[in-house]
Design an enzyme around this catalytic site. Structure first.
Site, PDB file in Angstrom:
ATOM      1  N   HIS A   6       0.843  -1.187   0.000  1.00 42.36           N
ATOM      2  CA  HIS A   6       0.000   0.000   0.000  1.00 42.36           C
ATOM      3  C   HIS A   6       0.877   1.235   0.000  1.00 42.36           C
ATOM      4  O   HIS A   6       1.918   1.249   0.654  1.00 42.36           O
ATOM      5  CB  HIS A   6      -0.918   0.014   1.242  1.00 42.36           C
ATOM      6  CG  HIS A   6      -2.078   0.929   1.080  1.00 42.36           C
ATOM      7  ND1 HIS A   6      -1.986   2.270   1.342  1.00 42.36           N
ATOM      8  CD2 HIS A   6      -3.346   0.698   0.651  1.00 42.36           C
ATOM      9  CE1 HIS A   6      -3.160   2.828   1.083  1.00 42.36           C
ATOM     10  NE2 HIS A   6      -4.002   1.903   0.660  1.00 42.36           N
ATOM     11  N   ASP A  32      -7.946  -5.297   0.275  1.00 42.91           N
ATOM     12  CA  ASP A  32      -8.490  -6.171  -0.758  1.00 42.91           C
ATOM     13  C   ASP A  32      -8.086  -7.630  -0.614  1.00 42.91           C
ATOM     14  O   ASP A  32      -8.592  -8.481  -1.340  1.00 42.91           O
ATOM     15  CB  ASP A  32      -8.041  -5.666  -2.143  1.00 42.91           C
ATOM     16  CG  ASP A  32      -8.883  -4.495  -2.592  1.00 42.91           C
ATOM     17  OD1 ASP A  32     -10.053  -4.439  -2.186  1.00 42.91           O
ATOM     18  OD2 ASP A  32      -8.371  -3.649  -3.340  1.00 42.91           O
TER      19      ASP A  32
HETATM   20  N1  ACO Z   1       4.163  -7.776  -4.708  1.00 51.33           N
HETATM   21  C1  ACO Z   1       5.505  -7.746  -4.885  1.00 51.33           C
HETATM   22  N2  ACO Z   1       6.253  -6.630  -4.763  1.00 51.33           N
HETATM   23  C2  ACO Z   1       5.624  -5.494  -4.455  1.00 51.33           C
HETATM   24  C3  ACO Z   1       4.222  -5.445  -4.251  1.00 51.33           C
HETATM   25  C4  ACO Z   1       3.493  -6.649  -4.387  1.00 51.33           C
HETATM   26  N3  ACO Z   1       2.166  -6.674  -4.224  1.00 51.33           N
HETATM   27  N4  ACO Z   1       3.858  -4.176  -3.955  1.00 51.33           N
HETATM   28  C5  ACO Z   1       4.977  -3.450  -3.973  1.00 51.33           C
HETATM   29  N5  ACO Z   1       6.046  -4.246  -4.273  1.00 51.33           N
HETATM   30  C6  ACO Z   1       7.466  -3.837  -4.326  1.00 51.33           C
HETATM   31  C7  ACO Z   1       7.758  -3.078  -5.611  1.00 51.33           C
HETATM   32  O1  ACO Z   1       8.188  -3.946  -6.645  1.00 51.33           O
HETATM   33  C8  ACO Z   1       8.858  -2.134  -5.159  1.00 51.33           C
HETATM   34  O2  ACO Z   1      10.045  -2.886  -5.049  1.00 51.33           O
HETATM   35  P1  ACO Z   1      11.480  -2.168  -5.349  1.00 51.33           P
HETATM   36  O3  ACO Z   1      11.643  -1.160  -4.262  1.00 51.33           O
HETATM   37  O4  ACO Z   1      12.458  -3.284  -5.303  1.00 51.33           O
HETATM   38  O5  ACO Z   1      11.354  -1.534  -6.711  1.00 51.33           O
HETATM   39  C9  ACO Z   1       8.435  -1.768  -3.722  1.00 51.33           C
HETATM   40  O6  ACO Z   1       7.673  -2.904  -3.270  1.00 51.33           O
HETATM   41  C10 ACO Z   1       7.577  -0.504  -3.627  1.00 51.33           C
HETATM   42  O7  ACO Z   1       6.482  -0.670  -4.499  1.00 51.33           O
HETATM   43  P2  ACO Z   1       5.818   0.510  -5.342  1.00 51.33           P
HETATM   44  O8  ACO Z   1       5.156  -0.075  -6.539  1.00 51.33           O
HETATM   45  O9  ACO Z   1       6.810   1.595  -5.553  1.00 51.33           O
HETATM   46  O10 ACO Z   1       4.742   1.014  -4.295  1.00 51.33           O
HETATM   47  P3  ACO Z   1       3.551   1.974  -4.621  1.00 51.33           P
HETATM   48  O11 ACO Z   1       3.270   2.702  -3.392  1.00 51.33           O
HETATM   49  O12 ACO Z   1       3.812   2.760  -5.859  1.00 51.33           O
HETATM   50  O13 ACO Z   1       2.341   0.956  -5.011  1.00 51.33           O
HETATM   51  C11 ACO Z   1       0.582  -0.580  -4.716  1.00 51.33           C
HETATM   52  C12 ACO Z   1       1.388   0.554  -4.092  1.00 51.33           C
HETATM   53  C13 ACO Z   1       0.067  -0.160  -6.110  1.00 51.33           C
HETATM   54  C14 ACO Z   1      -0.628  -0.886  -3.853  1.00 51.33           C
HETATM   55  C15 ACO Z   1       1.486  -1.838  -4.838  1.00 51.33           C
HETATM   56  O14 ACO Z   1       1.897  -2.254  -3.557  1.00 51.33           O
HETATM   57  C16 ACO Z   1       0.810  -2.983  -5.574  1.00 51.33           C
HETATM   58  O15 ACO Z   1       0.877  -3.037  -6.804  1.00 51.33           O
HETATM   59  N6  ACO Z   1       0.105  -3.922  -4.845  1.00 51.33           N
HETATM   60  C17 ACO Z   1      -0.628  -4.988  -5.469  1.00 51.33           C
HETATM   61  C18 ACO Z   1      -1.970  -4.475  -5.964  1.00 51.33           C
HETATM   62  C19 ACO Z   1      -2.942  -4.215  -4.846  1.00 51.33           C
HETATM   63  O16 ACO Z   1      -3.114  -5.030  -3.942  1.00 51.33           O
HETATM   64  N7  ACO Z   1      -3.630  -3.072  -4.926  1.00 51.33           N
HETATM   65  C20 ACO Z   1      -4.630  -2.655  -3.942  1.00 51.33           C
HETATM   66  C21 ACO Z   1      -4.140  -1.491  -3.164  1.00 51.33           C
HETATM   67  S1  ACO Z   1      -5.253  -1.072  -1.893  1.00 51.33           S
HETATM   68  C22 ACO Z   1      -6.491  -0.259  -2.641  1.00 51.33           C
HETATM   69  O17 ACO Z   1      -6.337   0.384  -3.635  1.00 51.33           O
HETATM   70  C23 ACO Z   1      -7.748  -0.360  -2.079  1.00 51.33           C
END
Ligand code: ACO
Length: 429
Positions: free
Chosen positions: A307, A364
């Site tokens: 998140h 979620d």
């Molecule tokens: N699985 C694996 N790796 C992940 C995940 C994941 N679900 N989420 C983040 N990471 C990693 C990224 O690859 C990144 O790694 P790095 O630092 O080596 O490059 C690091 O964690 C930071 O991730 P970002 O994408 O920069 O985080 P951001 O804040 O931009 O994205 C998000 C947040 C979109 C929720 C992301 O965690 C994600 O894609 N999660 C899966 C989708 C999801 O569950 N969405 C629902 C969110 S809650 C809602 O909207 C109600």
């Protein structure tokens, strides 16, 4: 701490005001930055950018705190109803008995949609995703109720628009579902409350009576409450941005629905179930999928984890996980997907990659399992999220329109394309 921040650019120092929120959150006010310095700030994904001051929802992602109008989410989820929560978010206080009664009654009165709109549903192919139908239908409300979409509505006109939208969205969502399974629509009933009425429109049919189960009603109340607002998330920011041009509430919410649909946002609940199902179909090897998620060359992510704001357990996920066990026990359901989800969470929370990046289950991760248990089909999951999030979108739209300082949203950019290049004719004119 001083109430200004100093920015040094070359040999000049600029004083930038510091803004402090009621929970001691700090911001550097850069409103005049470009005018005074010709610089802009660059902030990919707006991770450090405050788009507005707001008094609706407070989140402290480090401490797992979420409050609606100051009230902790745990208390709202335990004691309130979705309709009361909507009132709290939109009108900035809990309603008294009389206010709540009037508010609830107006939902019953506004639940029908214009009969002509029904024809509109027929234009969609059966099997079309209900989110696409929902977004178009909500925008179409502007055409069917033109009296509600003046560019400068009065307070009374906004109030009417709010109840119309909250009530009609529930009917539209149920109709979208019926359309997607090719069944006739079931009209809203005057004797049923918000959630029961929705369930009845969803699951009754002309030859099948749906027995409304109070356990399911209570569960949906809690799920809707937990989704009701989450400050400046992607869909709410979209709603505010669209509304900042003075676009009407229906159009702004329709845009928010489209933003919510994406699998990185509200579409994640559907993706979680699909992910768990494919892990089972592939032999149930959790390690394999955890490794895929960690592999930088693999686009796969563990859906339902991570998140932007929560760097500790999402407080909504904690409540939903507990609720999932409760519902499964009460309904006597034994779902292998729940067992798999719990195992996945256990392994992920011990894994260095996820610990380092502070990735926890989000709202979620468990919500889809509950929706599935109560008979909601997978492609309706984001629609359920949309119903829940509606009060938040509305509250933010109203807050923005009532704030005399609001300006049209218009970010800047740093251009990295070609410098001036002459047009080369290819002789087509
Ligand atoms: N699985 C694996 N790796 C992940 C995940 C994941 N679900 N989420 C983040 N990471 C990693 C990224 O690859 C990144 O790694 P790095 O630092 O080596 O490059 C690091 O964690 C930071 O991730 P970002 O994408 O920069 O985080 P951001 O804040 O931009 O994205 C998000 C947040 C979109 C929720 C992301 O965690 C994600 O894609 N999660 C899966 C989708 C999801 O569950 N969405 C629902 C969110 S809650 C809602 O909207 C109600």
């Amino acid at each position: 701490m001083s109430d200004t921040a100093k920015l040094i650019l070359g040999d000049k120092t600029y004083n930038l005001p510091i803004i402090t929120g009621t929970e001691n959150e700090k911001a550097i006010d850069i409103t005049k930055l470009r005018t005074e310095t010709s610089f802009i700030t660059l902030d990919n994904g707006f991770a450090n950018t405050g788009a507005t001051e707001s008094s609706i929802t407070f989140i402290d992602g480090e401490k797992s705190i979420l409050r609606y109008r100051g009230i902790p989410i745990e208390q709202v989820a335990e004691h309130s109803t979705f309709v009361e929560t909507a009132y709290l978010l939109i009108y900035n206080h809990l309603p008294n008995k009389c206010e709540l009664e009037v508010f609830s009654k107006s939902f019953t009165e506004q639940a029908m949609i214009h009969e002509d709109m029904k024809n509109f549903f027929n234009g969609y192919p059966s099997g079309g995703h209900p989110m696409s139908i929902l977004a178009s239908m909500v925008c179409s409300l502007s055409a069917y109720y033109p009296e509600l979409v003046k560019p400068n509505p009065s307070k009374e006109e906004i109030d009417l628009c709010v109840v119309e939208l909250l009530s009609k969205v529930r009917t539209i969502c149920a109709f979208s579902y019926k359309k997607s399974i090719g069944e006739p629509f079931i009209y809203p009933r005057h004797d049923l409350r918000y959630v029961s009425n929705f369930l009845n429109m969803l699951f009754s049919s002309s030859n099948r009576y749906y027995d409304i189960n109070p356990i399911i009603v209570d569960t949906l109340e809690v799920l809707f409450i937990l989704h009701a607002d989450h400050e400046q998330n992607c869909s709410t920011s979209t709603c505010r941005l669209v509304g900042s041009s003075w676009a009407n509430l229906f159009a702004s919410v329709s845009a928010a629905i489209c933003a919510l649909w994406g699998p990185l946002h509200g579409g994640a609940n559907q993706s979680v179930i699909e992910m768990l199902q494919s892990i089972i179909a592939d032999g149930g090897d959790l390690k394999k999928y955890i490794n895929k998620a960690k592999d930088r060359n693999d686009p796969f992510r563990l859906m339902g984890f991570g998140h932007r704001v929560y760097k500790n357990y999402d407080p909504r996920a904690r409540i939903i996980k507990k609720k999932a066990y409760e519902v499964f026990n009460k309904l006597g359901i034994n779902d292998p997907l729940l067992d798999l989800a719990v195992k996945l969470e256990e392994q992920v929370l011990k894994d260095e990659y996820f610990i380092e990046r502070k990735l926890y289950p989000n709202v979620d991760f468990y919500s889809g399992l509950i929706y599935q248990a109560i008979g909601i089909p997978t492609k309706m999951f984001p629609v359920m999220f949309a119903i829940g999030r509606l009060p938040g979108w509305i509250a933010h739209w109203v807050e923005m329109r009532e704030n005399p300082k609001s300006r049209i949203g218009r970010p800047r950019q740093i251009y990295i394309g070609n410098n001036e290049t002459n047009y080369t004719p290819i002789g087509n004119r």
